[in-house]
Design a protein around this motif. Structure first.
Motif, PDB file in Angstrom:
ATOM      1  N   TRP A 168     -18.562 -34.401 -29.801  1.00 56.06           N
ATOM      2  CA  TRP A 168     -18.493 -33.638 -31.053  1.00 56.06           C
ATOM      3  C   TRP A 168     -17.577 -32.425 -30.947  1.00 56.06           C
ATOM      4  O   TRP A 168     -16.829 -32.133 -31.879  1.00 56.06           O
ATOM      5  N   LEU A 169     -17.647 -31.737 -29.829  1.00 54.69           N
ATOM      6  CA  LEU A 169     -16.867 -30.514 -29.673  1.00 54.69           C
ATOM      7  C   LEU A 169     -15.740 -30.662 -28.651  1.00 54.69           C
ATOM      8  O   LEU A 169     -14.973 -29.720 -28.463  1.00 54.69           O
ATOM      9  N   THR A 170     -15.648 -31.810 -28.011  1.00 55.85           N
ATOM     10  CA  THR A 170     -14.601 -32.025 -27.013  1.00 55.85           C
ATOM     11  C   THR A 170     -13.537 -33.012 -27.467  1.00 55.85           C
ATOM     12  O   THR A 170     -12.465 -33.079 -26.862  1.00 55.85           O
ATOM     13  N   ASP A 171     -13.805 -33.756 -28.502  1.00 51.78           N
ATOM     14  CA  ASP A 171     -12.832 -34.704 -29.052  1.00 51.78           C
ATOM     15  C   ASP A 171     -12.015 -33.991 -30.135  1.00 51.78           C
ATOM     16  O   ASP A 171     -12.581 -33.443 -31.092  1.00 51.78           O
ATOM     17  N   ILE A 251     -16.795 -20.594 -35.009  1.00 52.73           N
ATOM     18  CA  ILE A 251     -15.778 -21.376 -34.299  1.00 52.73           C
ATOM     19  C   ILE A 251     -15.604 -20.852 -32.879  1.00 52.73           C
ATOM     20  O   ILE A 251     -15.523 -21.630 -31.912  1.00 52.73           O
ATOM     21  N   TRP A 252     -15.575 -19.557 -32.728  1.00 58.48           N
ATOM     22  CA  TRP A 252     -15.387 -18.980 -31.396  1.00 58.48           C
ATOM     23  C   TRP A 252     -16.587 -19.245 -30.496  1.00 58.48           C
ATOM     24  O   TRP A 252     -16.436 -19.496 -29.297  1.00 58.48           O
ATOM     25  N   GLY A 257     -11.648 -22.345 -30.328  1.00 60.99           N
ATOM     26  CA  GLY A 257     -10.378 -22.878 -30.816  1.00 60.99           C
ATOM     27  C   GLY A 257      -9.972 -24.188 -30.172  1.00 60.99           C
ATOM     28  O   GLY A 257      -8.951 -24.754 -30.543  1.00 60.99           O
ATOM     29  N   GLY A 258     -10.735 -24.672 -29.218  1.00 62.35           N
ATOM     30  CA  GLY A 258     -10.366 -25.878 -28.494  1.00 62.35           C
ATOM     31  C   GLY A 258     -10.986 -27.130 -29.102  1.00 62.35           C
ATOM     32  O   GLY A 258     -11.657 -27.063 -30.128  1.00 62.35           O
TER      33      GLY A 258
END
Length: 311
Positions: A168-171, A251-252, A257-258
């Motif tokens: 979810w947060l790495t793709d 987001i931070w 931002g990644g």
């Protein structure tokens, strides 16, 4: 008593006014009343006007904590040459549109549900509004754990039913939309509250008249509730859009931002410049963000507010 005598003692008549008012054409001026604006004006000037003009000045300088050098528009030129800016600007628009649109739709649907005759209506209203009260950083850290691709509860629950959950947060394809979904979960309670206030304020006579005419639930919603909830819709759109365009903390906390620059927004790009020590450049970015938000929100607000409800 004659009409002349009655006119002479009628309250508010010209002869009743003090000499200063008569000399001014009947208008009573009370200079002392304007002094009540002074405290608010001072607070507004110190806390808002002065920082805004100071930011505009420092955006034209190369400055540190102890000195500054005027360099004109160089900071703005350099900021627009930043490779991550275009991506951040695109992400900001996508994020703002997705979050504000989702809050409008879900907020309206939840408000219709929570103003109907259902069991535990007050409790459900509290449940929907509760995420608004929770710290944004706390929400971000919690969902970072829940969305972990290997040990997260969400992917663990999906694996039980045979679904292989994504990162979810790495793709890069999912990161920005995942954060947007969390933003909607946290902020939809406020949108629902605004819609509830708008629906409750609709006169019941309109709904009753529609039912007498044979209108069903859908027709009542489409012909009565939706048009008369327009002020609430405008408020939700404007507030959600401003929040989406300025979004940074969630987001931070979740992605920084990644991965890469795939979930960067304008605010995170500005913060990264500030971390790198480019204070004048980051200040110029804040001015750009202010101009972007103003250029989008003001015309949209004028457009939405100029149309009247036509029943």
């Amino acid at each position: 008593m004659s009409r002349v005598a009655i006119a002479s003692i009628r309250p508010g008549s010209r002869s009743d006014a003090p000499p200063a008012a008569s000399a001014a054409g009947g208008k009573v001026y009370r200079p002392y009343s304007y002094w009540f604006y002074l405290p608010s004006a001072v607070i507004y000037g110190v806390l808002f006007l002065v920082p805004n003009f100071a930011s505009l000045y420092f955006s034209l300088t190369r400055w540190s904590l102890f000195e500054s050098k005027f360099i004109g528009l160089d900071n703005f030129k350099l900021f627009f040459q930043e490779p991550a800016l275009v991506k951040g600007f695109t992400n900001t628009l996508v994020y703002a549109v997705v979050t504000s649109g989702s809050k409008v739709v879900l907020g309206l649907l939840l408000a219709v549900l929570l103003t109907s005759q259902i069991v535990a209506r007050g409790y459900l209203r509290s449940v929907v509004f509760f995420p608004v009260l929770v710290s944004t950083i706390g929400v971000g850290l919690t969902f970072t754990v829940l969305m972990n691709p290997e040990r997260g509860l969400i992917n663990g629950a999906l694996s039980v039913v045979g679904i292989d959950g994504p990162g979810w947060l790495t793709d890069p394809k999912w990161a920005l939309l995942s954060v947007a979904a969390v933003d909607v979960w946290k902020g939809v309670g406020l949108a629902t509250l605004i819609y509830i206030a708008g629906i409750v304020s609709i006169p019941r006579e309109y709904v009753e008249a529609a039912r007498v005419d044979g209108a069903g639930s859908w027709e009542t919603f489409r012909r009565i509730v939706l048009p008369l909830s327009r002020p609430a819709t405008v408020t939700v759109i404007i507030l959600s859009l401003i929040g989406g365009l300025r979004s940074f903390d969630l987001i931070w906390a979740m992605t920084r931002g990644g991965p890469g620059f795939t979930s960067d927004v304008i605010a995170s790009v500005i913060y990264k410049q500030y971390q790198a020590g480019f204070y004048g450049l980051s200040t110029a970015g804040n001015v750009v963000l202010f101009v972007v938000v103003t250029a989008i929100v003001l015309p949209l607000s004028w457009f939405l507010n100029r149309r009247e409800v036509d029943l």
